[in-house]
Design an enzyme around this catalytic site. Structure first.
Site, PDB file in Angstrom:
ATOM      1  N   GLU A  46       0.832  -1.205   0.000  1.00 17.41           N
ATOM      2  CA  GLU A  46       0.000   0.000   0.000  1.00 17.41           C
ATOM      3  C   GLU A  46       0.865   1.253   0.000  1.00 17.41           C
ATOM      4  OE1 GLU A  46      -3.207  -0.158  -1.160  1.00 17.41           O
ATOM      5  OE2 GLU A  46      -3.408  -1.643   0.427  1.00 17.41           O
ATOM      6  N   SER A 141     -11.648   0.116  -6.873  1.00 26.68           N
ATOM      7  CA  SER A 141     -11.268   0.697  -8.153  1.00 26.68           C
ATOM      8  C   SER A 141     -12.315   0.544  -9.248  1.00 26.68           C
ATOM      9  CB  SER A 141      -9.910   0.165  -8.629  1.00 26.68           C
ATOM     10  OG  SER A 141      -9.325   1.175  -9.416  1.00 26.68           O
ATOM     11  N   ASP A 187      -3.935  -0.124 -10.362  1.00 34.94           N
ATOM     12  CA  ASP A 187      -5.340  -0.505 -10.535  1.00 34.94           C
ATOM     13  C   ASP A 187      -5.610  -1.006 -11.945  1.00 34.94           C
ATOM     14  OD1 ASP A 187      -5.326   0.588  -8.051  1.00 34.94           O
ATOM     15  OD2 ASP A 187      -6.708   2.229  -8.495  1.00 34.94           O
TER      16      ASP A 187
HETATM   17  P1  ADP Z   1     -12.906   3.910  -6.800  1.00 37.08           P
HETATM   18  O1  ADP Z   1     -12.161   3.573  -5.560  1.00 37.08           O
HETATM   19  O2  ADP Z   1     -14.218   3.190  -6.860  1.00 37.08           O
HETATM   20  O3  ADP Z   1     -12.092   3.759  -8.030  1.00 37.08           O
HETATM   21  P2  ADP Z   1     -12.782   6.654  -7.607  1.00 37.08           P
HETATM   22  O4  ADP Z   1     -13.163   7.917  -6.936  1.00 37.08           O
HETATM   23  O5  ADP Z   1     -11.393   6.478  -8.059  1.00 37.08           O
HETATM   24  O6  ADP Z   1     -13.267   5.467  -6.660  1.00 37.08           O
HETATM   25  O7  ADP Z   1     -13.679   6.482  -8.897  1.00 37.08           O
HETATM   26  C1  ADP Z   1     -15.076   6.570  -8.788  1.00 37.08           C
HETATM   27  C2  ADP Z   1     -15.630   7.443  -9.907  1.00 37.08           C
HETATM   28  O8  ADP Z   1     -15.485   6.747 -11.172  1.00 37.08           O
HETATM   29  C3  ADP Z   1     -17.103   7.707  -9.788  1.00 37.08           C
HETATM   30  O9  ADP Z   1     -17.345   8.834  -8.964  1.00 37.08           O
HETATM   31  C4  ADP Z   1     -17.498   7.968 -11.227  1.00 37.08           C
HETATM   32  O10 ADP Z   1     -17.151   9.273 -11.613  1.00 37.08           O
HETATM   33  C5  ADP Z   1     -16.606   7.012 -11.978  1.00 37.08           C
HETATM   34  N1  ADP Z   1     -17.274   5.727 -12.208  1.00 37.08           N
HETATM   35  C6  ADP Z   1     -16.923   4.526 -11.702  1.00 37.08           C
HETATM   36  N2  ADP Z   1     -17.765   3.565 -12.140  1.00 37.08           N
HETATM   37  C7  ADP Z   1     -18.670   4.166 -12.927  1.00 37.08           C
HETATM   38  C8  ADP Z   1     -19.806   3.724 -13.694  1.00 37.08           C
HETATM   39  N3  ADP Z   1     -20.176   2.445 -13.722  1.00 37.08           N
HETATM   40  N4  ADP Z   1     -20.482   4.647 -14.402  1.00 37.08           N
HETATM   41  C9  ADP Z   1     -20.101   5.942 -14.401  1.00 37.08           C
HETATM   42  N5  ADP Z   1     -19.068   6.412 -13.721  1.00 37.08           N
HETATM   43  C10 ADP Z   1     -18.341   5.555 -12.983  1.00 37.08           C
HETATM   44 MG    MG Z   2     -10.251   4.801  -8.346  1.00 33.68          MG
END
Ligand code: ADP
Ligand code: MG
Length: 401
Positions: A46, A141, A187
């Site tokens: 991490e 992710s 990721d």
């Molecule tokens: P994570 O840890 O889930 O990657 P992030 O903040 O890096 O969190 O990414 C999340 C963002 O990615 C969401 O706020 C959105 O903007 C985008 N996202 C992820 N999955 C989707 C999806 N299925 N449809 C639209 N946007 C998505």
């Molecule tokens: Mg992310």
């Protein structure tokens, strides 16, 4: 979960079908192809990625599906089950400054492909509908799942023939330059290179990747995710501050990156650095070693022997790197006491999820104990679920572009 092959001959999953239906209702025609990419969880390693170090993530059986069809003009339209609006842009206007909100992820990938050889002046436009069962913001992710699914889809449809390591860099570039998140390559690498019942051992300096079998099922172990559903407000600032400390530590010790230090350098580091910077450095140096030890242990003794390394990783993040949270510590401690053989917070920290390597027959007891411990302390109700190491991004079966 649906079995699938990386060559795309896999069965169409329920999620594929809902993506196809969503495409139809948004764009009033059928998608010509379905592609999907998994979320990931980091087994160990991490904050080592941006220190040129080692990580050991695995792709999980939660996926983001894109249903896509080309257009005959230069228009791109993106829609998602997560968002009310359909976003439309011309390929001629596809520059980072124009891309905001969730659509920056899929559209950013289209732009980034242009930086890796796609001729955006000639490729056709497309429509895409996105559906997913990767929880957003849980540290699994969802962003890389989305980027990787779009990257493999456009790689096929635009006939680019880019390899998976390059597609991982495409996703990272989209996230860094278009979304504006200074994330490493882990990721996307996990989402693109993952394999069933295996982890991806990644050297974040050379980008060399190796698939390491996990053998969880034969060992009677499950990987339980405990999503605390909390995100503490200092998460973004904390991440930036940790990066700064690591850079300062490397500078003071005269190395290009903390990756270049070994356990033997820690005495010198302690003498030279202030206490806080030293502890940040110690986390990175020991965590890199723990990743190497985990790979070695998986090879020599199997997954039943890696528990102490997971535990030590958590202590290091809690005490030295100081990125844990009360919810994460309770999740880890409770899971261990209820029968998990190793547990740690995973992801950037300050909230998000923990993982607990748990004997299959102890999973119900661990879940119940964590639920009870959270309720007792008045924490938000956590989400607990088992994940399996899954294959990376692929074209899904059924329809062809
Ligand atoms: P994570 O840890 O889930 O990657 P992030 O903040 O890096 O969190 O990414 C999340 C963002 O990615 C969401 O706020 C959105 O903007 C985008 N996202 C992820 N999955 C989707 C999806 N299925 N449809 C639209 N946007 C998505
Ligand atoms: Mg992310």
């Amino acid at each position: 979960m649906t079995a699938r092959n990386t060559d795309g001959a896999g069965v169409v999953s329920a999620l594929d079908r809902t993506a196809q239906v969503g495409f139809q209702s948004h764009f009033h025609r059928s998608a010509t192809g379905l592609w999907s990419a998994p979320g990931r969880v980091n087994l160990i390693g991490e904050h080592t990625d941006y220190n040129d170090g080692f990580v050991l993530p695995l792709a999980i059986d939660r996926r983001t599906v894109v249903a896509l069809a080309s257009r005959t003009d230069r228009v791109v339209r993106v829609a998602s089950s997560f968002a009310a609006e359909t976003v439309e842009v011309s390929l001629d206007e596809l520059v980072p400054e124009n891309l905001v909100g969730w659509s920056a992820y899929p559209l950013g990938v289209a732009w980034a492909l242009g930086q890796f050889g796609a001729d955006l002046a000639v490729v056709p436009g497309f429509e895409v509908y996105i559906d997913s069962d990767v929880p957003v913001g849980a540290g699994l992710s969802s962003s890389a799942a989305l980027e990787s699914a779009v990257a493999v889809a456009l790689n096929d449809v635009w006939g680019l023939d880019l390899d998976r390591a390059t597609l991982a860099r495409v996703g990272q570039l989209a996230e860094n330059r278009v979304v504006g998140a200074p994330t490493g390559i882990m990721d996307q690498s996990a989402s693109l290179l993952g394999q069933a019942d295996a982890a991806v051992f990644l050297d974040c300096r050379s980008l060399a990747a190796e698939v390491i079998p996990l053998g969880l099922h034969p060992a009677g172990l499950e990987l339980l995710i405990i999503d605390t559903r909390v995100s503490h407000s200092h998460a973004t600032g904390g991440y930036a501050a940790r990066r700064k400390s690591c850079e300062a530590g490397a500078r003071a010790l005269g190395v290009p990156a903390l990756r270049d230090l070994s356990l033997d350098d820690l005495t010198r580091a302690q003498a030279m650095l202030d206490d806080e910077t030293f502890r940040r450095v110690r986390h990175i140096v020991t965590e890199n070693q723990r990743v190497l030890d985990t790979v070695q242990t998986l090879r020599s003794s199997g997954c039943t022997a890696i528990g102490p390394l997971l535990d030590a990783s958590h202590r290091s993040m809690r005490d030295d790197f100081e990125i844990s949270a009360p919810e994460l510590d309770v999740a880890v401690d409770t899971a261990r006491r209820a029968g998990a053989i190793g547990a740690r917070m995973t992801g950037g920290g300050f909230g998000g999820a923990a993982i607990a390597l748990t004997p299959t027959d102890r999973v119900p007891a661990v879940k119940a104990a964590v639920m009870a411990a959270f309720a007792e302390r008045g924490f938000a109700t956590p989400d607990l679920f088992v994940v399996h190491a899954a294959d990376g991004a692929a074209r899904d079966g059924g329809v062809r572009p």
